[in-house]
Design a protein around this motif. Sequence first.
Motif, PDB file in Angstrom:
ATOM      1  N   GLY A  82       0.817  -1.541   0.005  1.00 33.11           N
ATOM      2  CA  GLY A  82       0.028   0.082   0.720  1.00 33.11           C
ATOM      3  C   GLY A  82       0.715   1.386   0.100  1.00 33.11           C
ATOM      4  O   GLY A  82       0.189   2.113  -0.262  1.00 33.11           O
ATOM      5  N   ARG A  83       1.970   1.429   0.566  1.00 31.53           N
ATOM      6  CA  ARG A  83       2.551   2.349   1.338  1.00 31.53           C
ATOM      7  C   ARG A  83       3.383   2.531  -0.605  1.00 31.53           C
ATOM      8  O   ARG A  83       4.468   4.239  -0.839  1.00 31.53           O
ATOM      9  CB  ARG A  83       3.637   2.319   1.980  1.00 31.53           C
ATOM     10  CG  ARG A  83       5.140   1.779   1.765  1.00 31.53           C
ATOM     11  CD  ARG A  83       6.267   1.642   2.814  1.00 31.53           C
ATOM     12  NE  ARG A  83       6.626   0.067   2.976  1.00 31.53           N
ATOM     13  CZ  ARG A  83       7.870   0.823   1.280  1.00 31.53           C
ATOM     14  NH1 ARG A  83       8.078   1.298   0.489  1.00 31.53           N
ATOM     15  NH2 ARG A  83       8.692  -0.652   1.244  1.00 31.53           N
ATOM     16  N   GLU A  84       3.033   2.062  -1.214  1.00 35.51           N
ATOM     17  CA  GLU A  84       4.903   2.130  -2.255  1.00 35.51           C
ATOM     18  C   GLU A  84       3.797   3.007  -3.585  1.00 35.51           C
ATOM     19  O   GLU A  84       4.377   2.675  -4.821  1.00 35.51           O
ATOM     20  CB  GLU A  84       4.429   0.636  -3.110  1.00 35.51           C
ATOM     21  CG  GLU A  84       5.978   0.025  -2.111  1.00 35.51           C
ATOM     22  CD  GLU A  84       6.662  -1.031  -3.072  1.00 35.51           C
ATOM     23  OE1 GLU A  84       6.245  -2.072  -3.830  1.00 35.51           O
ATOM     24  OE2 GLU A  84       7.829  -1.502  -2.465  1.00 35.51           O
ATOM     25  N   LEU A  85       2.135   2.388  -3.036  1.00 37.22           N
ATOM     26  CA  LEU A  85       1.268   3.100  -4.628  1.00 37.22           C
ATOM     27  C   LEU A  85       1.663   4.841  -4.743  1.00 37.22           C
ATOM     28  O   LEU A  85       2.319   5.321  -5.635  1.00 37.22           O
ATOM     29  CB  LEU A  85      -0.041   3.141  -4.789  1.00 37.22           C
ATOM     30  CG  LEU A  85      -0.748   3.897  -5.566  1.00 37.22           C
ATOM     31  CD1 LEU A  85      -0.813   3.635  -6.823  1.00 37.22           C
ATOM     32  CD2 LEU A  85      -2.001   3.145  -4.796  1.00 37.22           C
TER      33      LEU A  85
ATOM     34  N   ASP B  89       4.360   6.079  -3.390  1.00 38.52           N
ATOM     35  CA  ASP B  89       5.709   6.497  -4.401  1.00 38.52           C
ATOM     36  C   ASP B  89       5.701   6.367  -5.264  1.00 38.52           C
ATOM     37  O   ASP B  89       6.255   6.951  -5.945  1.00 38.52           O
ATOM     38  CB  ASP B  89       6.976   5.928  -3.025  1.00 38.52           C
ATOM     39  CG  ASP B  89       6.943   6.089  -1.853  1.00 38.52           C
ATOM     40  OD1 ASP B  89       6.207   6.852  -1.004  1.00 38.52           O
ATOM     41  OD2 ASP B  89       7.102   4.809  -1.204  1.00 38.52           O
ATOM     42  N   PHE B  90       5.301   5.166  -6.180  1.00 35.67           N
ATOM     43  CA  PHE B  90       5.123   4.806  -7.231  1.00 35.67           C
ATOM     44  C   PHE B  90       4.968   5.664  -8.523  1.00 35.67           C
ATOM     45  O   PHE B  90       5.856   6.536  -9.240  1.00 35.67           O
ATOM     46  CB  PHE B  90       4.709   3.886  -7.931  1.00 35.67           C
ATOM     47  CG  PHE B  90       5.126   3.041  -9.067  1.00 35.67           C
ATOM     48  CD1 PHE B  90       6.197   2.336  -9.672  1.00 35.67           C
ATOM     49  CD2 PHE B  90       3.990   3.841 -10.343  1.00 35.67           C
ATOM     50  CE1 PHE B  90       6.183   1.688 -11.253  1.00 35.67           C
ATOM     51  CE2 PHE B  90       3.944   3.112 -12.194  1.00 35.67           C
ATOM     52  CZ  PHE B  90       5.521   3.124 -12.020  1.00 35.67           C
ATOM     53  N   VAL B  91       3.671   6.768  -8.018  1.00 38.97           N
ATOM     54  CA  VAL B  91       2.784   7.809  -8.603  1.00 38.97           C
ATOM     55  C   VAL B  91       3.654   8.928  -8.244  1.00 38.97           C
ATOM     56  O   VAL B  91       3.960   9.601  -9.648  1.00 38.97           O
ATOM     57  CB  VAL B  91       1.080   8.113  -8.351  1.00 38.97           C
ATOM     58  CG1 VAL B  91       0.603   9.283  -8.781  1.00 38.97           C
ATOM     59  CG2 VAL B  91       0.962   6.489  -8.999  1.00 38.97           C
ATOM     60  N   GLU B  92       4.325   9.458  -7.291  1.00 41.31           N
ATOM     61  CA  GLU B  92       4.557  10.844  -7.498  1.00 41.31           C
ATOM     62  C   GLU B  92       6.083  11.172  -7.526  1.00 41.31           C
ATOM     63  O   GLU B  92       6.938  11.662  -8.505  1.00 41.31           O
ATOM     64  CB  GLU B  92       4.182  11.680  -5.830  1.00 41.31           C
ATOM     65  CG  GLU B  92       2.936  11.844  -5.841  1.00 41.31           C
ATOM     66  CD  GLU B  92       2.796  12.042  -4.293  1.00 41.31           C
ATOM     67  OE1 GLU B  92       3.370  12.020  -3.764  1.00 41.31           O
ATOM     68  OE2 GLU B  92       1.624  11.950  -3.773  1.00 41.31           O
ATOM     69  N   ASP B  93       7.269   9.885  -7.394  1.00 42.96           N
ATOM     70  CA  ASP B  93       8.479   9.932  -7.397  1.00 42.96           C
ATOM     71  C   ASP B  93       8.731   9.068  -8.598  1.00 42.96           C
ATOM     72  O   ASP B  93       9.116   9.777  -9.455  1.00 42.96           O
ATOM     73  CB  ASP B  93       9.408   9.043  -6.298  1.00 42.96           C
ATOM     74  CG  ASP B  93       8.821   9.997  -4.503  1.00 42.96           C
ATOM     75  OD1 ASP B  93       8.837  11.190  -5.399  1.00 42.96           O
ATOM     76  OD2 ASP B  93       8.666   9.326  -3.876  1.00 42.96           O
TER      77      ASP B  93
ATOM     78  N   THR C 251      -3.974  -3.079  -3.784  1.00 44.86           N
ATOM     79  CA  THR C 251      -2.923  -3.726  -3.256  1.00 44.86           C
ATOM     80  C   THR C 251      -2.894  -4.860  -2.786  1.00 44.86           C
ATOM     81  O   THR C 251      -3.422  -6.523  -2.576  1.00 44.86           O
ATOM     82  CB  THR C 251      -2.775  -2.306  -1.294  1.00 44.86           C
ATOM     83  OG1 THR C 251      -4.320  -2.471  -1.163  1.00 44.86           O
ATOM     84  CG2 THR C 251      -2.811  -0.400  -2.454  1.00 44.86           C
ATOM     85  N   SER C 252      -1.647  -5.214  -1.672  1.00 43.44           N
ATOM     86  CA  SER C 252      -2.035  -6.834  -1.303  1.00 43.44           C
ATOM     87  C   SER C 252      -2.818  -7.326  -0.266  1.00 43.44           C
ATOM     88  O   SER C 252      -2.627  -7.818  -0.093  1.00 43.44           O
ATOM     89  CB  SER C 252      -0.195  -7.062  -1.395  1.00 43.44           C
ATOM     90  OG  SER C 252      -0.027  -5.856   0.219  1.00 43.44           O
ATOM     91  N   ASP C 253      -3.346  -6.174   0.106  1.00 41.87           N
ATOM     92  CA  ASP C 253      -4.158  -6.388   1.582  1.00 41.87           C
ATOM     93  C   ASP C 253      -5.580  -7.255   0.471  1.00 41.87           C
ATOM     94  O   ASP C 253      -6.943  -7.607   1.396  1.00 41.87           O
ATOM     95  CB  ASP C 253      -4.776  -5.289   1.960  1.00 41.87           C
ATOM     96  CG  ASP C 253      -4.748  -4.114   2.058  1.00 41.87           C
ATOM     97  OD1 ASP C 253      -3.891  -3.873   1.206  1.00 41.87           O
ATOM     98  OD2 ASP C 253      -6.074  -3.329   2.123  1.00 41.87           O
ATOM     99  N   MET C 254      -5.794  -6.412  -0.657  1.00 44.04           N
ATOM    100  CA  MET C 254      -7.279  -6.646  -1.185  1.00 44.04           C
ATOM    101  C   MET C 254      -7.749  -8.203  -1.491  1.00 44.04           C
ATOM    102  O   MET C 254      -6.630  -8.801  -1.176  1.00 44.04           O
ATOM    103  CB  MET C 254      -7.728  -5.804  -1.785  1.00 44.04           C
ATOM    104  CG  MET C 254      -7.159  -4.014  -2.142  1.00 44.04           C
ATOM    105  SD  MET C 254      -7.514  -3.339  -3.499  1.00 44.04           S
ATOM    106  CE  MET C 254      -8.963  -3.236  -4.022  1.00 44.04           C
ATOM    107  N   SER C 255      -8.357  -8.402  -1.955  1.00 39.14           N
ATOM    108  CA  SER C 255      -9.007 -10.260  -2.178  1.00 39.14           C
ATOM    109  C   SER C 255      -8.374 -10.488  -3.349  1.00 39.14           C
ATOM    110  O   SER C 255      -7.761  -9.968  -4.281  1.00 39.14           O
ATOM    111  CB  SER C 255     -10.256  -9.712  -2.545  1.00 39.14           C
ATOM    112  OG  SER C 255     -11.038  -9.697  -3.039  1.00 39.14           O
TER     113      SER C 255
END
Length: 436
Positions: free
Chosen positions: A196-199, A201-205, A221-225
Amino acid sequence: MSVFDSLLAEISHLRPVRHYGQVGTMQAATLLVHGLSKRARLGDRVQIEDAQGRIIGGEILALSRDGAEVLPEEATEGLAIGDRVEHVGRNTIAPDDSWIGRVIDPYGEPLDGRPLARGTLPRGLRAAPPAPARRKRLGGRLGTGLDAFNTLLPLVRGQRIGLFAGSGVGKTMLLGQLARGIEADVVVLALVGERGRELRDFVEDVLGPEGLARAVVVSATSDMSPLARRRSALTAMAVAEHFRDAGQHVLLLCDSVTRFAEAHREIALAAGEAPSLRGFPPSTAHQIMSLAERAGPGDPGQGDITAVFTVLVAGSDMDEPVADILRGVLDGHVVLERAIAERGRFPAVDLMRSVSRSLPAAASPGENALIAEARRLIGAWERAEMMVQAGLYAQGSDPLTDRAIRLFPKLDAFLAGQNARSNAESFARLKKALEG
């Protein structure tokens, strides 16, 4: 799309007649729903409402006279026998041109906090690829901004390549560079099962404002079904097909097919399919191949989808099931090597294990000669590297090895080259590196 078109799209999405069933049996991973068997179809979506009013989505995996077997999209704590289940309908998505520059979830809902218009034409998540006898041939060579991909591993319009890498070898950074550098009208990114935290980072950086300005990002994200994670790749492909049918050149980046296959494995096992390929069910191969075949050149009058699919290979095992299946249906594969990344060269492309099937047609005879010479020298260096480092190689033993030892530092620096303005500029650099 006009305001009225958007309004009509929203109105057409309303359901004047609703069909309901109820939870009859609760199993370990699925629910048996009564009352929908005559209305529902395999793959349809449903919504389950518990006693507290919480709504949980789900997908129909199997049908029988006893009822419909449903896999919920969230945890089932709090559900009870008799809870109401609404039949939503087919699994579709309605992309719109206004989605460019946006970040959405697999169901077409915005993740960036702004309203998102629904398109006028709903698309099924599973569509047939262009007819093989009609679809166009691969197009011209594309600039990528990276010397290695402009020369030794060329990418042409409509090509499908695989990016095979372990964790932490620069795969995400390379995807961002390709998203910013490859010549395309629209970029569609599928982030399947990312942390989740990488989304952000990927979009902005990694992608940056310049890359996002021409991109549609679909994230689960990885926590989704597993349903959401598998759907993110299918949604991204449907969005890419929307722009392809409008005559545009689309760059599709799917990260990663491994997580797509793992999500499908969870769903297939819940549906009762037996595992076979190292724990993957037999239907995994068809799922991967069907997804890959939808990319590529379109029919005459349509645009093209140039695709980059990433695969997570544990321990550089190129023969694991997902890597082996995908490699067989692509037009090339690029291997990122951990040892190369650890000595500081990015992108960490292992040239001798990578191939672009657009060659030799994508290059001129002179360019193909430069590519062949570079591969020959790098291969000679790799064969002699251990002897050189151990001090066992005597200068003058082999002219090819002597030349490879002398030129390898320059070729290695060339493979790290970035910000190339054109293919011709990259070939000029390659020629200079080979001349020493």
